[in-house]
Design a protein around this motif. Structure first.
Motif, PDB file in Angstrom:
ATOM      1  N   SER A 166       0.377   0.690  -1.191  1.00 16.19           N
ATOM      2  CA  SER A 166       0.260   2.082  -0.738  1.00 16.19           C
ATOM      3  C   SER A 166      -0.399   2.960  -1.811  1.00 16.19           C
ATOM      4  CB  SER A 166       1.632   2.642  -0.353  1.00 16.19           C
ATOM      5  OG  SER A 166       2.509   2.536  -1.443  1.00 16.19           O
ATOM      6  N   ARG A 167      -0.174   2.616  -3.076  1.00 17.48           N
ATOM      7  CA  ARG A 167      -0.792   3.374  -4.167  1.00 17.48           C
ATOM      8  C   ARG A 167      -2.300   3.107  -4.224  1.00 17.48           C
ATOM      9  NH1 ARG A 167      -2.894   6.093  -6.807  1.00 17.48           N
ATOM     10  NH2 ARG A 167      -2.495   7.105  -8.810  1.00 17.48           N
ATOM     11  N   ARG A 200      -3.903   5.102  -1.518  1.00 12.78           N
ATOM     12  CA  ARG A 200      -4.029   6.512  -1.906  1.00 12.78           C
ATOM     13  C   ARG A 200      -5.241   6.690  -2.818  1.00 12.78           C
ATOM     14  NH1 ARG A 200      -0.104   9.269  -5.395  1.00 12.78           N
ATOM     15  NH2 ARG A 200       1.252   7.506  -5.002  1.00 12.78           N
ATOM     16  N   GLN A 247      -6.760   7.729   4.891  1.00 10.37           N
ATOM     17  CA  GLN A 247      -6.187   8.801   5.709  1.00 10.37           C
ATOM     18  C   GLN A 247      -5.220   8.137   6.688  1.00 10.37           C
ATOM     19  OE1 GLN A 247     -10.099  10.041   6.882  1.00 10.37           O
ATOM     20  NE2 GLN A 247     -10.182  11.667   5.346  1.00 10.37           N
TER      21      GLN A 247
END
Ligand SMILES: Nc1nc2c(c(=O)[nH]1)N[C@H]1C(S)=C(S)[C@@H](COP(=O)(O)O)O[C@H]1N2
Ligand SMILES: [Mo]
Length: 212
Positions: free
Chosen positions: A121-122, A125, A130
């Motif tokens: 997830s990092r 980002r 989006q």
């Protein structure tokens, strides 16, 4: 070929070595002009980038590279990848993100191994993904294996993009250089599955993520 060299008479081996020396000397003579170029490359942040190891496409912001090049992006083209923009990471860029450590018991040898790398997830980002609660990720490996994983599961199971296995970078040809993986042992519903079924969502040799 190395084995065969051992069976050659000594004279021929020596001949081989001197041939190599001549080759090296010729190489040095030719390389004179290239030395300043190499020095310049190591100072230039663009030219000193390593090869892209992970490309993120789909629902992302502007990205850091252009559209898929059907001539030169051969592996992605063969595997049906399409995009007009994408964000690619080299090893240094992934290693610069905060790393998380997990210690899953691997199905290959039934042993606990330490895997480290940024949270998936990092990475998303950093790529400008989006996302919302319906986002799914198509994780794609070099051998064509894919896993479609809801982002909610990626977060819940704390998937990482592993860059190191037991403290070492992970070889291409083994499980690397990148492996999307989590720690099934830490989740009762996963730990209760046989070891051979816990890693189906974990492509080794990960090189592309599509944000859907
Ligand atoms: N790149 C890649 N990753 C993969 C697979 C694969 O075939 N290729 N198989 C998946 C499945 S279904 C399982 S159960 C585990 C172990 O499969 P493997 O023995 O093919 O590695 O890895 C997963 N990750
Ligand atoms: Mo599997």
């Amino acid at each position: 070929m190395l084995c065969m060299a051992g069976t050659l008479p000594a004279g021929i081996r020596r001949g081989g070595i001197s041939l190599k020396r001549r080759h090296l000397l010729a190489g040095f003579a030719l390389c004179g002009a290239a030395v300043p170029v190499l020095a310049q490359a190591s100072r230039d942040p663009v030219n000193s980038r390593g090869p892209a190891l992970l490309t993120v496409s789909g629902h992302i912001a502007a990205g850091n590279r252009g559209p898929l090049d059907p001539a030169l992006d051969q592996l992605m083209k063969k595997q049906g990848v399409e995009f007009t923009r994408a964000y690619s990471f080299d090893f240094a860029a992934l290693s610069a993100l905060p790393a998380t450590a997990i210690a899953p018991t691997l199905e290959y040898d039934n042993r606990q191994h330490r895997l480290t790398g940024p949270l998936l997830s990092r990475v998303l980002r950093a790529a400008g993904a989006q996302t919302n609660e319906t986002t799914r990720l198509l994780l794609r490996a070099i051998d064509g294996y894919t896993a479609l994983v809801p982002l909610a599961e990626v977060d819940r199971f704390r998937f990482i993009v592993a860059t190191h296995l037991d403290g070492q970078p992970i070889p291409l040809g083994g499980l690397g250089p990148l492996w999307a993986v989590y720690e099934p042992d830490a989740f009762p519903e996963m730990a209760s599955k046989p070891a051979s079924e816990r890693f189906a969502l974990c492509p080794w040799g990960l090189y592309h993520v599509e944000v859907q």
